[in-house]
Structures are given as C-alpha cells and as structure tokens.
Write a protein that holds these residues in place. Structure first.
Motif, PDB file in Angstrom:
ATOM      1  N   ASN A 178     -28.982 -37.403 -37.696  1.00 33.42           N
ATOM      2  CA  ASN A 178     -27.635 -37.203 -38.236  1.00 33.42           C
ATOM      3  C   ASN A 178     -26.774 -38.465 -38.165  1.00 33.42           C
ATOM      4  OD1 ASN A 178     -26.589 -37.386 -35.601  1.00 33.42           O
ATOM      5  ND2 ASN A 178     -26.617 -35.168 -35.300  1.00 33.42           N
ATOM      6  N   GLY A 179     -27.402 -39.575 -37.803  1.00 34.67           N
ATOM      7  CA  GLY A 179     -26.708 -40.851 -37.885  1.00 34.67           C
ATOM      8  C   GLY A 179     -25.995 -41.314 -36.639  1.00 34.67           C
ATOM      9  N   TYR A 180     -25.810 -40.416 -35.670  1.00 32.49           N
ATOM     10  CA  TYR A 180     -25.047 -40.776 -34.477  1.00 32.49           C
ATOM     11  C   TYR A 180     -25.664 -40.168 -33.219  1.00 32.49           C
ATOM     12  CZ  TYR A 180     -21.188 -42.547 -37.309  1.00 32.49           C
ATOM     13  OH  TYR A 180     -20.430 -43.281 -38.177  1.00 32.49           O
ATOM     14  N   PRO A 185     -23.526 -45.260 -33.509  1.00 34.21           N
ATOM     15  CA  PRO A 185     -24.263 -45.170 -34.774  1.00 34.21           C
ATOM     16  C   PRO A 185     -25.699 -45.653 -34.615  1.00 34.21           C
ATOM     17  CG  PRO A 185     -22.778 -47.059 -34.802  1.00 34.21           C
ATOM     18  CD  PRO A 185     -22.488 -46.295 -33.537  1.00 34.21           C
ATOM     19  N   PHE A 242     -26.401 -34.551 -41.270  1.00 36.29           N
ATOM     20  CA  PHE A 242     -25.128 -35.064 -40.774  1.00 36.29           C
ATOM     21  C   PHE A 242     -24.397 -33.919 -40.088  1.00 36.29           C
ATOM     22  CE2 PHE A 242     -20.638 -36.379 -41.265  1.00 36.29           C
ATOM     23  CZ  PHE A 242     -20.723 -37.677 -40.790  1.00 36.29           C
ATOM     24  N   THR A 253     -13.993 -36.706 -33.828  1.00 39.46           N
ATOM     25  CA  THR A 253     -14.800 -37.426 -34.828  1.00 39.46           C
ATOM     26  C   THR A 253     -14.099 -38.688 -35.349  1.00 39.46           C
ATOM     27  OG1 THR A 253     -13.851 -36.054 -36.599  1.00 39.46           O
ATOM     28  CG2 THR A 253     -15.928 -35.299 -35.609  1.00 39.46           C
ATOM     29  N   VAL A 256     -16.036 -41.702 -36.865  1.00 38.84           N
ATOM     30  CA  VAL A 256     -16.825 -41.558 -38.090  1.00 38.84           C
ATOM     31  C   VAL A 256     -15.948 -41.902 -39.300  1.00 38.84           C
ATOM     32  CG1 VAL A 256     -18.219 -40.012 -39.505  1.00 38.84           C
ATOM     33  CG2 VAL A 256     -18.194 -39.742 -37.014  1.00 38.84           C
ATOM     34  N   LYS A 258     -14.175 -41.795 -42.804  1.00 32.80           N
ATOM     35  CA  LYS A 258     -13.770 -40.633 -43.593  1.00 32.80           C
ATOM     36  C   LYS A 258     -14.695 -40.404 -44.779  1.00 32.80           C
ATOM     37  CE  LYS A 258      -9.837 -38.764 -46.173  1.00 32.80           C
ATOM     38  NZ  LYS A 258      -8.457 -39.032 -46.662  1.00 32.80           N
ATOM     39  N   GLU A 259     -15.127 -41.503 -45.404  1.00 28.65           N
ATOM     40  CA  GLU A 259     -15.953 -41.356 -46.599  1.00 28.65           C
ATOM     41  C   GLU A 259     -17.293 -40.683 -46.315  1.00 28.65           C
ATOM     42  OE1 GLU A 259     -16.081 -45.780 -45.324  1.00 28.65           O
ATOM     43  OE2 GLU A 259     -14.592 -44.162 -45.528  1.00 28.65           O
ATOM     44  N   LEU A 260     -17.786 -40.798 -45.065  1.00 29.28           N
ATOM     45  CA  LEU A 260     -19.023 -40.103 -44.710  1.00 29.28           C
ATOM     46  C   LEU A 260     -18.824 -38.592 -44.739  1.00 29.28           C
ATOM     47  CD1 LEU A 260     -20.781 -42.107 -41.834  1.00 29.28           C
ATOM     48  CD2 LEU A 260     -21.648 -41.612 -44.124  1.00 29.28           C
ATOM     49  N   LYS A 263     -18.732 -37.497 -48.329  1.00 34.22           N
ATOM     50  CA  LYS A 263     -20.071 -37.515 -48.934  1.00 34.22           C
ATOM     51  C   LYS A 263     -20.881 -36.300 -48.496  1.00 34.22           C
ATOM     52  CE  LYS A 263     -24.464 -39.995 -48.545  1.00 34.22           C
ATOM     53  NZ  LYS A 263     -25.171 -41.148 -47.931  1.00 34.22           N
ATOM     54  N   TRP A 264     -20.899 -36.049 -47.173  1.00 34.30           N
ATOM     55  CA  TRP A 264     -21.772 -34.987 -46.661  1.00 34.30           C
ATOM     56  C   TRP A 264     -21.192 -33.591 -46.863  1.00 34.30           C
ATOM     57  CZ3 TRP A 264     -26.768 -35.233 -45.349  1.00 34.30           C
ATOM     58  CH2 TRP A 264     -27.318 -36.510 -45.179  1.00 34.30           C
TER      59      TRP A 264
END
Length: 659
Positions: A178-180, A185, A242, A253, A256, A258-260, A263-264
């Motif tokens: 999930n990236g983190y 990261p 994610f 959060t 992280v 905002k654009e992530l 997107k998810w």
C-alpha cells in the motif's frame, strides 16, 4: 477498473459483493464507535478489503490464513460471529483472548485463522509450519499468510521465504503493497521496484495483481491455490493497493500527498465492484439495499450483544494458570530393569530416538542434524531410521525454524528445534518469548515445542559459543526450563519435555556430553519436571545449584570432607521446586546458590530473594550467591577459568561455614 467475470455465476459474484461489503460497513460503524470512545483503537482496512475478502473466499474453509491489522475481511469471510468479534475489540470475556489482547491479535482453529502479533514478521514462519504439517501428512492444502510492504523489511520475511522455498512448502505469501510502512514511504523502505522481483531470487513463483480488484484477487488466488495443492511449492503474490486512512486512526494521514488520495479514491474496491455488478445487471438496487439492510441489522445485533457483556472479572489464579496448557505429568517408569552405562550425550540421543518412536508425528529440526548428526553427534544415525521428513536439516534461520515449530503446534504436532549452540538462540528470541510463550495465554493455542540448547563454558570457545543464557528465559511466563546434570536426568527430562504440550527450553551442558557416564534404564522413562533432587545429604551448608554447578559442588564436597554439605540439584528452573528448597534450607540454615551464569540478574538472585522472604526464620547466615564474573565469556583458558565460579565457590563455602 477491469473486471473479468470469466465463468463465474451471478450467485458467486453476489456472494463476493456481500463479502466485500460486510467489512466496509463494520469499519464505518467502528470509526463512529472509536470517536465515541466505545472501542480503544482501530486499524482501518478501508481501501484494501478486496485483498482480504478475495483471498479468503478463494481458499477452502479448512485451509489456514494468517492475517494482519487490516484484514477484517478474512474474519468476516470465514463466518466469525460478529458479537464475539466485537467483544474481542472491546476486551470482553467473550472475545477470543478473554480481554488479554486486542483487535486481530488472536487465532481461532475453528475458523482456521491464526492472528498476528505486533511484530508482524514472525507469522510468516508460522505459516511455513502449518504448511509443513500438511506436506508431511500428504494433504493437498494451501496456507496463506499476509505481509505488508513495511513488515517485509524484517528478517523474518527473508527467513520464511527461504525456508518455504528450500522445503517446497505449499504457502502463498500475500504482500499487501500500500506504499507506506506507517508513515515511511516505500522508497525509504527498500530500493527494488516491485516485490515480485524477489520471487526469482528465492526460486519462488511471483505474481502481481490489482489489490483493489476483488475479482482479480479471487481468481488469482483460486488458481494459484489449485496449482499449489497439486504441485506443493510456495508462491509470492504482490497486491498493489492503498489504505485510505492512517496506519491506525490516531496517526492520521498528513504525511500522504493529497493527490494520492484523489487517485486511489477512484479505485475504491467496494464502490467499483458495486457499480460493475449494477452495470452488468447482476445486482439490482433492490437486492443491493436488501443486502445492506441485512448486514446493518447483523452488525447492530452483534454490537448490542457485545456491549451488554460486562468487562472481565479479575481472577488471579486463572490468569496465571492460563499461561500454560493444563497438563498433569504422570511419571513413566521403565518397563524393565535392563540398564546400560551411558554417557550424557548418549542419554540425550536415547531420549530423542525413543520419543521419535513414541510420537510418530514428532519432527526434529536444526542445522546439520540429519546426515551429519549435529555438531555434537547427538542425532547421528537418526535420519536413516526416521527419514529426512522428520529429521530435517534447516537453513541458518533460527527465527523461522522456531516459527515453524509454532505452526506445527497449530496443527497438533510436536517438534524439537535444536540450536547449534545456545548462544545462537538470540536470532530466534522473538519467536520464543512473544509467540511460543504467550500463545496459550492469548488464545488458547499451545506451543508444543522443545528447544534444545547446547550450553556452557569450559571448552575455550570464546564469547559466542560458551554462554549460559537460561536467565533470559527464566523471566518469561509461559515457558518451562529444564537443565539436567546427569545422564539419568538428561534422558528422563528430555522425554518429559517432549511429552509436555507446553514450550520447554532444554539446556544441555557441552562439557558433560562425554565427560560423565552413568548406568541408566534402556527403556523409555520420564523424570518429573519441576521436581528438584537431593544429590547429597548434609547438616552444615546447603548448596543449591543445577547443571555443571552440581559437579562443582560434588568436587567441593570431596575437598571439604570435614564438613557436611547438602547439595540440591534443581533440575527444573521454571517451575522450580520451592518445597525442596525450603527443606534444604531448613537442614543447615546456611545457603549458597551456585550457577555458571553471570551473577547480576542470574536465577540465583530470584531464589535468594525467595529464601529471604519465606525462610528467614530458618537462616543462620545471609544467603550467598556464587556465579561467573559479570563479563562476556573469555577465550583464553586462564581467563575462562577465572571467569567461572569454581574457585570462588570454595572461598565462599569456607566463609559461610565459619559465619
């Protein structure tokens, strides 16, 4: 999101929808309860439900799954009763841990789930052990274990995959990427690009899937499991996903971008699957609302049952007793009077051979234990007798092999894990003190594992092959510790340790292997764990000791012939025989506690404190301790002899006799 329904029926698709919707609705309710203070902590899996649900639905109901924090969907898909699940979250007695642990830190053999411990990585090796049990029984089964991308940085990840690959174990390692790792990261966790890159390095098949596509997860795991059942081997599946909330709610959060989230959010696994089924006319608005209402009622009913239950009442005796699986040892006497002179090492070998015969599922695991017979030749000839399946050479993966023992226990099997030297147990310390020792207390699963530990100094082997480290485990409730000093006790106590369904640390002094011998029964027999032995009767001075200390005390007895020494061999260190200690103190009023371990923090300190507290009126002198110097074990023989307490024992004894 690309959904490929293949040949799946409408009924199967609706079943998947119901399964993925349920944990989402529970989560949404839990977040409200968290704000109201009705649950204390929550690790949200919102955004990752497809992995848990798709995996659980793809496996057979009697195949084990080992989930983590964000795998609520595993528990709901396996049909765990919600009132009991919610009671677990609230620390109620009806929960799976009786209020002793939280969230998903539990297992349930009824549902073939083994929950996590906070250290994450050790569960990967437990999955190996469950799979090994299936492999040895020639069952066509798969075990699936989860890891996050952060947890995969732990050494346990490497060890578990390596062991699974070498042994061809039927395990699916599901990596939720999930990236983190909490807030860190992935580019600060590892340098490789994808987890599937790791597969070829271990000789493992690796697949990457869209972890938000429940149908893709379900289909991939279903096909992988079918293949593995027919051709046992491990497989790594990387699920890209994610999490839409913090590691846990309190962490937030903010770290992280905002654009992530934007997107998810478009790849929400529940909303997308719901829209797909509506578009495909598999699901109607009416059926969808009916399912939601049904789940809402089930959740509220479960919550009300959990809320109505009081918090557990304190029962001190029960708390202490539940550290161990109940077991009343019945001492086994030899079937005949036949005896043979045997060395200490032979006595241990006898016990291993006879216990392997007595328990057909018992497995011995350790470095070089098979054809080589172990570095001390204790298991020499056993692989020819019992086969490579039961006498298993292991990679240098102490943590993983101890975890395998835990997994074997889940499947009701006994195992012996040999540390090549007691010093090397540090590499598996976490498995022992946090998995083996706490498992029964937490959720009623015993750890039927004996850890054999060649220990002690005197061989000029230096700091890393000579330590006496029994005190490390003496402080850990849930373990048992035995430390024999004679061939008779070595055989009887090892048989007893293997018989006991609880985890036992079995110490065997290397210097005793070939230096002492004794006539012992040829037949199988046991010695009572927790029972000390009076080696010599005396009236002037009591020496309480164990292991090599018994022989030092006996040598002192020969040197001080004008004095009458009482020598008590504890034999078992956890539990230790308080009644025998009290009796030995009462005989002389003067006590020395002797051990090879270093003085500070040694077992002698606890026994001395107990004597002072409970036997003060029996004492004619202060309780004394004699132990090794508070240094590492030195290499050069003159330094090692000064380190050991043998010479200081006589000085202390003369002082006590003249007090």
């Amino acid at each position: 999101m690309n959904y490929n329904r293949k040949e799946y029926t409408e009924e199967e698709l609706i079943q998947l929808y119901r399964a993925i919707l349920k944990p989402r609705m529970i989560e949404e309710r839990m977040l409200v309860l968290l704000r109201q203070g009705k649950v204390s902590k929550w690790f949200s899996g919102i955004g990752q439900e497809a992995i848990s649900v798709g995996s659980a639905m793809a496996l057979e109901q009697d195949e084990y799954i080992l989930p983590l924090h964000r795998n609520l969907g595993v528990f709901t898909s396996r049909g765990v009763a919600l009132d009991r699940l919610f009671a677990q979250f609230q620390g109620k007695l009806h929960g799976f841990t009786k209020g002793r642990d939280r969230s998903f830190h539990f297992g349930t053999n009824e549902h073939h789930i083994v929950g996590m411990i906070s250290h994450l990585g050790p569960q990967l090796a437990v999955a190996d052990g469950i799979a090994l049990a299936d492999l040895l029984e020639q069952k066509e089964k798969v075990t699936l274990v989860f890891s996050g991308d952060g947890g995969a940085s732990e050494g346990d990840f490497h060890e578990a995959l390596n062991v699974a690959a070498v042994w061809g174990l039927p395990v699916i390692f599901m990596i939720e990427n999930n990236g983190y790792g909490l807030s860190t990261p992935n580019n600060e966790q590892f340098k490789f690009r994808h987890f599937i890159d790791k597969g070829p390095a271990y000789g493992i098949d690796a697949l990457q899937i869209d972890g938000n596509n429940v149908l893709e997860v379900y289909d991939t795991v279903r096909q992988a499991a079918a293949s593995i059942r027919k051709n046992p081997r491990p497989m790594l599946i990387e699920a890209i996903t994610f999490r839409m909330r913090g590691h846990e709610e309190a962490s937030g959060t903010k770290y992280v971008p905002k654009e992530l989230f934007e997107k998810w959010a478009k790849k929400d696994p529940v909303e997308n699957f719901e829209s797909y089924l509506l578009d495909e006319l598999v699901l109607t608005q009416k059926v969808m609302e009916s399912i939601k209402e049904e789940l809402r009622n089930e959740i509220e009913e479960g919550l009300q049952k959990a809320f109505s239950e009081p918090m557990p009442e304190v029962n001190r005796e029960q708390e202490i007793a539940d550290m161990y699986q109940p077991f009343e040892q019945e001492v086994v006497q030899p079937a005949s009077e036949s005896k043979t002179e045997r060395r200490f090492v032979d006595a241990i070998s006898d016990a291993l051979n006879q216990s392997m015969e007595r328990y057909p599922d018992l497995v011995l695991m350790g470095q070089d234990v098979a054809e080589y017979g172990g570095v001390f030749k204790v298991s020499e000839g056993m692989v020819e007798k019992f086969g490579k399946g039961r006498i298993r050479n292991t990679p240098l993966c102490e943590s993983a092999i101890l975890g395998v023992g835990m997994g074997m226990s889940v499947r009701g099997k006994k195992s012996i894990v040999e540390m090549q030297f007691a010093d090397f147990v540090t590499c598996g310390f976490n498995q022992i003190v946090n998995n083996l020792a706490k498992s029964h207390y937490r959720w009623g699963q015993n750890a039927d594992v004996v850890v054999r530990m060649p220990t002690g100094a005197g061989t000029a082997a230096g700091p890393f092959h000579s330590q006496s480290n029994e005190a490390w485990f003496f402080h850990t409730p849930g373990l048992k510790i035995v430390y024999p000093s004679s061939p008779y006790d070595a055989k009887g106590l090892l048989n007893a340790a293997i018989e006991d369904p609880n985890p036992v640390m079995y110490f065997e002094h290397k210097m005793l292997y070939r230096s002492i011998s004794q006539e012992i029964p040829d037949d199988y027999y046991t010695v009572e764990i927790g029972k000390a032995k009076t080696v010599a009767e005396g009236s002037d001075l009591t020496i309480i000791t164990y292991g090599m200390g018994v022989h030092w005390a006996k040598q002192l007895q020969q040197e001080l012939r004008e004095s009458s020494l009482e020598i008590l061999d504890l034999r078992s260190l956890l539990p230790w025989d308080k009644d025998a200690v009290r009796t030995a103190v009462e005989k002389t009023g003067r006590v020395i506690i002797l051990h090879e371990d270093t003085l500070t923090g040694g077992i002698g300190g606890e026994i001395a404190a107990w004597i002072s507290e409970h036997c003060f009126e029996l004492l004619d002198a202060p309780v004394a301790r004699v132990a090794s110097l508070d240094t590492a074990v030195p290499f050069a023989p003159p330094l090692e002899q000064e380190f050991l307490p043998r010479q200081r024992l006589r000085q202390k004894a003369e002082l006590m006799l003249n007090y």
